[in-house]
Scaffold this active site. Structure first.
Site, short mmCIF file in Angstrom:
data_model
loop_
_atom_site.label_atom_id
_atom_site.label_comp_id
_atom_site.label_asym_id
_atom_site.label_seq_id
_atom_site.Cartn_x
_atom_site.Cartn_y
_atom_site.Cartn_z
N GLY A 67 -6.95 8.58 7.94
CA GLY A 67 -6.97 8.94 9.36
C GLY A 67 -8.38 9.27 9.83
N VAL B 32 -9.07 0.25 4.59
CA VAL B 32 -9.30 0.59 6.00
C VAL B 32 -8.02 0.32 6.79
CG1 VAL B 32 -10.69 0.11 8.06
CG2 VAL B 32 -11.73 -0.13 5.77
N ASP C 31 0.81 -1.22 0.00
CA ASP C 31 0.00 0.00 0.00
C ASP C 31 0.84 1.27 0.00
OD1 ASP C 31 -2.51 1.50 2.13
OD2 ASP C 31 -2.57 1.09 -0.02
N HIS C 32 0.44 2.23 -0.83
CA HIS C 32 1.05 3.57 -0.85
C HIS C 32 2.58 3.54 -0.86
CE1 HIS C 32 -2.54 6.06 -0.50
NE2 HIS C 32 -2.98 5.26 0.44
N GLY D 233 -9.13 5.88 2.54
CA GLY D 233 -9.66 6.63 3.68
C GLY D 233 -10.97 6.09 4.18
O1 G3H Z 1 -4.48 3.00 2.16
C1 G3H Z 1 -5.02 2.91 3.26
C2 G3H Z 1 -6.30 3.55 3.52
O2 G3H Z 1 -6.55 4.56 2.61
C3 G3H Z 1 -6.49 3.87 4.95
O3 G3H Z 1 -7.38 4.89 5.25
O4 G3H Z 1 -6.68 4.95 7.65
O5 G3H Z 1 -8.53 6.38 6.82
O6 G3H Z 1 -8.85 3.91 7.02
P1 G3H Z 1 -7.88 5.03 6.76
ZN ZN Z 2 -4.86 5.02 1.33
#
Ligand code: G3H
Ligand code: ZN
Length: 291
Positions: free
Chosen positions: A182, A238, A82-83, A216
């Site tokens: 977040g 999430v 991820d990211h 998000g």
């Molecule tokens: O890539 C991970 C998610 O976009 C996490 O978003 O921490 O707001 O659930 P979140």
């Molecule tokens: Zn993300």
């Protein structure tokens, strides 16, 4: 049953009008809890690690644990990086056995985002059955090493989205539409539904079948999740909510059992809390029984 990439399961989800939960984990207990919840509900699943836990645990160790658990599970499970903002590390994880790679070059200029994303997509596709996620526009907030302040946030443009998907060859697409990483500052965050609808229409008109990713997830109200599902959101990420479940369950257990020094009992309490969080998302996304 299943070591899979993200593409087929998300194309199926898009057709079926449901979405797949993509849950960020940082250790074995969390990975087991997320998988147990999905197996009990017969739901398809995406396990995610951002770069820091991937490096901390070791990508090969993570892949080995994932493969053992996924092969024994009667549901399709994808392991997603991820990211990741580093093209080289994206390639390392693809080579190590991750089945979906997100190259996050969204903070770069348009052409550089395309160049880096295309490079990762070409490499991953050359490695075998590995799907790739790209992001256009920037998701506000903090996810691991990716930090975007509110006024830096740029939402994805529908015309640019078509060009981005076409020129990068990605399998999943994460357009920035106003969701944020977040804890949201408001209980009803403003998400640009019209923008997502326009992006989906532009992609369909261009003949591009690319599942849409919602970043998000934590804190999105039910009505927002429902609307995003209707607009084609196929993968909901999430992370923060699981971190809170883990930390709160640990704290609560220790507060109630300060004399307890059996770590297994804390692990059990954490698993219960994380499974409850994942079950809530399986309900929201409508993916129960879709494995
Ligand atoms: O890539 C991970 C998610 O976009 C996490 O978003 O921490 O707001 O659930 P979140
Ligand atoms: Zn993300």
């Amino acid at each position: 049953m299943s070591i899979v990439n993200a593409k087929e399961m998300l194309l199926k989800a898009t057709d079926g009008g449901y979405a797949v939960g993509a849950f960020n984990i940082t250790n074995l207990i969390q990975m087991e809890a997320v998988i147990e919840a999905a197996v009990e509900r017969s739901a398809p699943l995406i396990i995610q690690t951002s770069v820091t836990p991937s490096k901390f645990l070791g990508r090969e160790v993570l892949v080995a644990i994932y493969r053992t658990l996924a092969e024994a599970a009667p549901i399709p499970i994808c392991l997603h990086l991820d990211h990741c903002t580093d093209v080289g590390y994206c390639k390392d994880c693809a080579a190590a056995g991750y089945t979906n790679i997100m190259i996050d070059a969204s903070k770069q200029g348009f052409e550089e985002n395309i160049r880096q994303t295309r490079e990762v997509a070409d490499y991953a596709h050359g490695q075998g059955d590995i799907s790739v996620e790209g992001e256009l526009g920037t998701v506000a907030g903090v996810e691991d090493q990716v930090k975007v302040v509110e006024d830096e946030t740029q939402l994805a443009d529908p015309a640019a989205a078509v060009e981005f998907v076409e020129r990068t060859g990605i399998d999943l697409f994460a357009p920035a539409i106003g969701t944020a990483h977040g804890v949201y500052k408001t209980s009803d965050p403003k998400v640009d539904f019209d923008r997502l609808a326009a992006i989906r229409k532009a992609l369909e008109t261009a003949g591009l079948q690319v599942p849409l990713v919602v970043h998000g997830g934590t804190g999105l109200p039910e009505h927002t999740v429902k609307k995003l599902l209707e607009l084609g959101g196929a993968k909901f990420n999430v992370s923060t909510e699981l971190k809170h479940s883990l930390i709160d369950a640990t704290f609560d257990y220790l507060q109630a059992n300060r004399g307890e020094y059996n770590p297994g009992k804390i692990d059990k309490a954490v698993k219960v809390a994380i499974k409850k969080t994942v079950n809530g998302w399986i309900d929201r996304l409508g993916c129960q029984g879709e494995a």
